[in-house]
Design an enzyme around this catalytic site. Structure first.
Site, short mmCIF file in Angstrom:
data_model
loop_
_atom_site.label_atom_id
_atom_site.label_comp_id
_atom_site.label_asym_id
_atom_site.label_seq_id
_atom_site.Cartn_x
_atom_site.Cartn_y
_atom_site.Cartn_z
N ASN A 17 0.85 -1.19 0.00
CA ASN A 17 0.00 0.00 0.00
C ASN A 17 0.88 1.24 0.00
O ASN A 17 1.70 1.42 0.89
CB ASN A 17 -0.89 0.03 1.24
CG ASN A 17 -1.95 1.13 1.17
OD1 ASN A 17 -2.97 0.95 0.50
ND2 ASN A 17 -1.70 2.25 1.81
N GLU A 18 0.71 2.06 -1.03
CA GLU A 18 1.39 3.36 -1.10
C GLU A 18 2.88 3.28 -0.72
O GLU A 18 3.31 3.82 0.30
CB GLU A 18 0.69 4.39 -0.22
CG GLU A 18 -0.66 4.79 -0.77
CD GLU A 18 -1.26 6.02 -0.08
OE1 GLU A 18 -0.85 6.34 1.04
OE2 GLU A 18 -2.13 6.65 -0.69
N GLU A 55 -8.13 5.22 -4.52
CA GLU A 55 -8.78 5.81 -3.34
C GLU A 55 -9.21 7.23 -3.72
O GLU A 55 -8.38 8.05 -4.06
CB GLU A 55 -7.82 5.85 -2.15
CG GLU A 55 -7.32 4.48 -1.70
CD GLU A 55 -6.35 4.56 -0.53
OE1 GLU A 55 -6.19 5.64 0.07
OE2 GLU A 55 -5.74 3.52 -0.21
N TRP A 104 -5.78 13.92 7.95
CA TRP A 104 -4.33 14.03 8.04
C TRP A 104 -3.73 15.34 7.54
O TRP A 104 -2.53 15.53 7.63
CB TRP A 104 -3.68 12.87 7.28
CG TRP A 104 -4.30 12.58 5.94
CD1 TRP A 104 -5.21 11.60 5.66
CD2 TRP A 104 -4.10 13.29 4.70
NE1 TRP A 104 -5.58 11.65 4.33
CE2 TRP A 104 -4.91 12.67 3.72
CE3 TRP A 104 -3.31 14.38 4.34
CZ2 TRP A 104 -4.96 13.12 2.39
CZ3 TRP A 104 -3.36 14.83 3.01
CH2 TRP A 104 -4.18 14.19 2.07
N GLU A 133 -7.62 7.02 11.97
CA GLU A 133 -8.41 7.69 10.93
C GLU A 133 -9.88 7.86 11.33
O GLU A 133 -10.76 7.87 10.49
CB GLU A 133 -8.25 6.93 9.60
CG GLU A 133 -6.82 7.07 9.08
CD GLU A 133 -6.53 6.33 7.78
OE1 GLU A 133 -7.35 5.53 7.33
OE2 GLU A 133 -5.44 6.58 7.22
N GLN A 134 -10.13 8.01 12.63
CA GLN A 134 -11.54 8.10 13.06
C GLN A 134 -12.24 9.34 12.54
O GLN A 134 -13.45 9.37 12.39
CB GLN A 134 -11.66 7.97 14.57
CG GLN A 134 -10.74 8.86 15.36
CD GLN A 134 -10.85 8.57 16.85
OE1 GLN A 134 -11.73 9.11 17.50
NE2 GLN A 134 -9.98 7.73 17.38
N HIS A 150 -11.83 10.46 9.54
CA HIS A 150 -11.83 10.38 8.07
C HIS A 150 -13.17 9.84 7.58
O HIS A 150 -13.58 8.74 7.93
CB HIS A 150 -10.70 9.43 7.65
CG HIS A 150 -10.34 9.48 6.21
ND1 HIS A 150 -11.23 9.21 5.19
CD2 HIS A 150 -9.16 9.76 5.60
CE1 HIS A 150 -10.61 9.31 4.03
NE2 HIS A 150 -9.36 9.65 4.25
C1 GAL Z 1 -4.07 6.79 1.97
C2 GAL Z 1 -3.89 5.36 2.43
C3 GAL Z 1 -5.13 4.82 3.09
C4 GAL Z 1 -5.68 5.82 4.07
C5 GAL Z 1 -5.97 7.10 3.35
C6 GAL Z 1 -6.58 8.16 4.23
O1 GAL Z 1 -2.85 7.45 1.92
O2 GAL Z 1 -3.56 4.53 1.36
O3 GAL Z 1 -4.82 3.63 3.76
O4 GAL Z 1 -4.75 6.01 5.09
O5 GAL Z 1 -4.77 7.60 2.84
O6 GAL Z 1 -6.80 9.35 3.52
#
Ligand code: GAL
Length: 646
Positions: free
Chosen positions: A140-141, A313, A321, A361-362, A364
């Site tokens: 992932n990323e 995504e 974030w 990430e609550q 998000h």
């Molecule tokens: C991306 C990541 C995800 C999630 C998302 C939140 O960078 O791949 O797992 O963290 O950001 O915006």
């Protein structure tokens, strides 16, 4: 063409069937799962628990969804880290990066490579032939949270091996790096350290090789996973989800092993965080819609990285974030989705199905709220699904303009900016914005890639020019605009013996004999075509027999042209680029349209899309007699129109 990211492990299994049905009812086809689930797949070393994933895949698949299964290597579990602390990455200051979030491994750790190989093999053996698994996402990323480069003992060991393969003998390395300077000569590869702990700056050649090595390590780690997946899962595609501007590894190289380039699009977070730099006034103006070129830049970049590409995504609402996390203006999730499709995305997948009310990430958002009710983006995704059902998207076609994008250039200017603000990212972004404001479609091309079919080519700056690129520049019939410092470096990061632009002098007879960098505020002007353009940051002195096309205030040449090749001996401003590229494009007969603030265009086959990122309605710049497929002749704020010319 729509999908969603889902974490079955976050929710009780009794919920899964209903979730799957609602995904289908919404019009989604793909669901990505599993990419962080290692601790649930292997709760204790060697004890695998497949039951829940078997059931999740079955439930989603039976509902009619195609599963994209992620390999969980971005999150090695605690027991693995405790058993093998040497898998942990080390930061530039020499501190071990600890457990407790994600991406805490080093690409060079042999133990981690072995463990990653093991878990990916087990997954691929179990699900490789599963009828519901349509494809795989590796890890992932890569590179997220500054994790491409690591500075530990395992990295040092692998770096020495890499150097010895590259140079063969230590004499060749000493020679290439110029190690006679400051008594930096080595007697063997075993004497070489990582470049992060020197008293003052380390040799820039040392750094550049370390950057190249680090990039290669990511490519090799991904390739290892791809080979396993291909062996056990024939007929499935392999994708990775790249990020907003993260130049630390060469995405062109890595994507050679993939079928599809995915990328993760968070336009509001990126605007607030200067993923590409945004002025303070634009940060406010576009707080709720995102800078109008932010997502588009990356769509075009990743289409260049791989012709098949997805948004893996898509931001659905506020994220957690950025410095500040505004809520998208109503309509923006729909607009972002359509803009991705206009640029050629095969699938747009929303992050994530439901907001998880715990952990990092609550805050998000997702398509659904933590209380299981649909959130705003749910309805916008639904609208897009309905619109897509009523329209058949035409195939994409190459753009008339190419931008040569060079990862290595980014490394070179990070290592040797020579003036603090000389950032490759910023220069590329200026060229890109100028072209978009002129209403032009842009393709990104790797250095040395084919320039066939393009009418206008921009090279914001490529310091190290190799033969394929020189040949492409020489033979293309396009007008080519070369930015400052192009050709200014040798392979090992020295100044070319014949002076910049090095081998390019054979095509463009000029020689850069001095450069200066300027702090912001020190004035520099370039006069061209009867106008004066304030510029900044960088100036070059050029010796040439060519008559300049543009001038600095002291009468010296700033802009040169011979045949189809144009050279800018300064850091251009956006105003200058818009004027100059607009003039060139118009001369070439390209469809230049100077667009109002916030409005952007993109063509796909015979369709033209207009997107309004601004807060005031804008007339669609359509020819009379245009037939509207979506929207109409006035593009309301945060909406789009699509038309065809009859
Ligand atoms: C991306 C990541 C995800 C999630 C998302 C939140 O960078 O791949 O797992 O963290 O950001 O915006």
């Amino acid at each position: 063409m729509l999908g969603v990211c889902y974490y079955p492990e976050h929710w009780p299994p009794e919920r899964w069937a209903e979730d799957a049905e609602r995904m289908r009812a919404l019009g989604l086809s793909y669901v990505r799962i599993g990419e962080f689930a290692w601790s649930r797949l292997e709760p204790d070393p060697g004890r695998l628990d497949w039951g829940w994933l078997d059931q999740a895949i079955e439930t989603l698949g039976r509902a009619g969804l195609k599963v994209v299964l992620g390999t969980p290597t971005a999150t090695p579990p605690k027991w693995l880290v405790d058993q093998h602390p040497e898998v942990l990455a080390v930061d530039k200051e020499g501190r071990v990066r600890g457990f407790g979030s994600r991406r805490h491994y080093s690409f060079s750790s042999r133990v981690y490579q072995r463990e990653a190989r093991r878990i990916v093999t087990l997954l691929a053996q179990r699900y490789g032939q599963n009828p519901y698994v349509a494809g795989w996402q590796t890890d992932n990323e890569y590179g997220c949270h500054d994790t491409t480069r690591s500075y530990g003992p395992e990295d040092l060991r692998a770096f020495r091996t890499w150097l010895s393969a590259r140079y063969g003998t230590i004499e060749a390395l000493n020679q290439a790096w110029g190690n006679v300077f400051w008594s930096m000569e080595y007697r063997s590869f075993e004497e070489i350290d990582l470049p992060n702990q020197s008293v003052t700056e380390a040799n820039p050649s040392h750094w550049l090789d370390f950057y190249r090595f680090s990039s290669d390590q990511v490519v090799a780690f991904n390739r290892m996973q791809v080979e396993i997946l291909r062996a056990h899962s024939p007929g499935r595609f392999i994708v990775h989800n790249f990020m907003g501007y993260t130049p630390d590894f060469d995405h062109f190289k890595l994507a050679e092993d993939l079928d599809i380039a995915g990328w993760d699009s968070y336009p509001l977070g990126f605007t607030d965080m200067d993923v590409l730099p945004v002025s303070s006034s634009d940060k406010i103006r576009y707080a709720h819609s995102g800078h109008p070129d932010m997502a588009a830049f990356h769509h075009d970049l990743y289409r260049g990285v791989k012709p098949r590409w997805w948004v893996m995504e898509q931001q659905p609402g506020p994220v957690n974030w950025a410095h500040h996390n505004p809520s998208p203006a109503p309509g923006m999730v729909r607009l972002w989705t359509w803009e991705a499709l206009a640029h050629g995305a095969e699938v747009v997948s929303y992050f994530r199905w439901r907001q998880f009310p715990q952990a990092q990430e609550q805050f998000h958002a997702g398509l659904n709220r933590p209380d299981f009710q649909p959130d705003v983006a749910f309805f916008e995704a639904e609208q897009v699904a309905q619109e897509l059902a009523a329209l058949a998207l035409p195939p994409t076609q190459p753009a008339p303009v190419a931008l040569v994008f060079d990862y290595e250039a980014d490394w070179v200017y990070q290592i040797q900016p020579q003036g603090e603000e000389f950032r490759y990212r910023d220069l590329v972004w200026l060229f890109y914005q100028a072209l978009r404001r002129l209403g032009l479609d842009v393709d990104f091309v790797r250095p040395g890639g084919s320039l066939e079919g393009y009418r206008l080519v921009v090279v914001p700056s490529s310091p190290i020019l190799r033969r394929p690129m020189l040949e492409a520049l020489d033979t293309t019939p396009a007008a080519v605009v070369l930015g400052p410092r192009t050709g200014s470096k040798t392979e090992a990061l020295g100044i070319p013996p014949e002076l910049p632009p090095g081998a390019l002098q054979a095509l463009l007879p000029l020689k850069v004999v001095r450069v200066e960098s300027l702090r912001p505020g020190v004035e520099l002007e370039v006069a061209w075509n009867g106008q004066r353009y304030p510029c900044a940051l960088w100036r070059e002195w050029v010796e040439t027999g060519l008559a300049p096309k543009g001038y600095f205030p002291d009468g010296k040449g700033a802009l040169f042209q011979q045949r189809h090749l144009h050279y800018l001996a300064f850091w251009p401003s956006l105003d200058f680029l818009q004027a100059y590229l607009g003039y060139l494009a118009a001369t070439l007969g390209l469809p230049v349209q100077r667009l109002p603030e916030g409005l952007r265009l993109r063509r796909r086959g015979p369709w033209t899309f207009a997107f309004n990122y601004g807060s005031t309605p804008q007339p669609a710049p359509a020819p009379s007699g245009a037939r509207y497929l979506l929207g109409g002749p006035v593009v309301a704020p945060y909406t789009l129109s699509i038309w065809v010319q009859e």
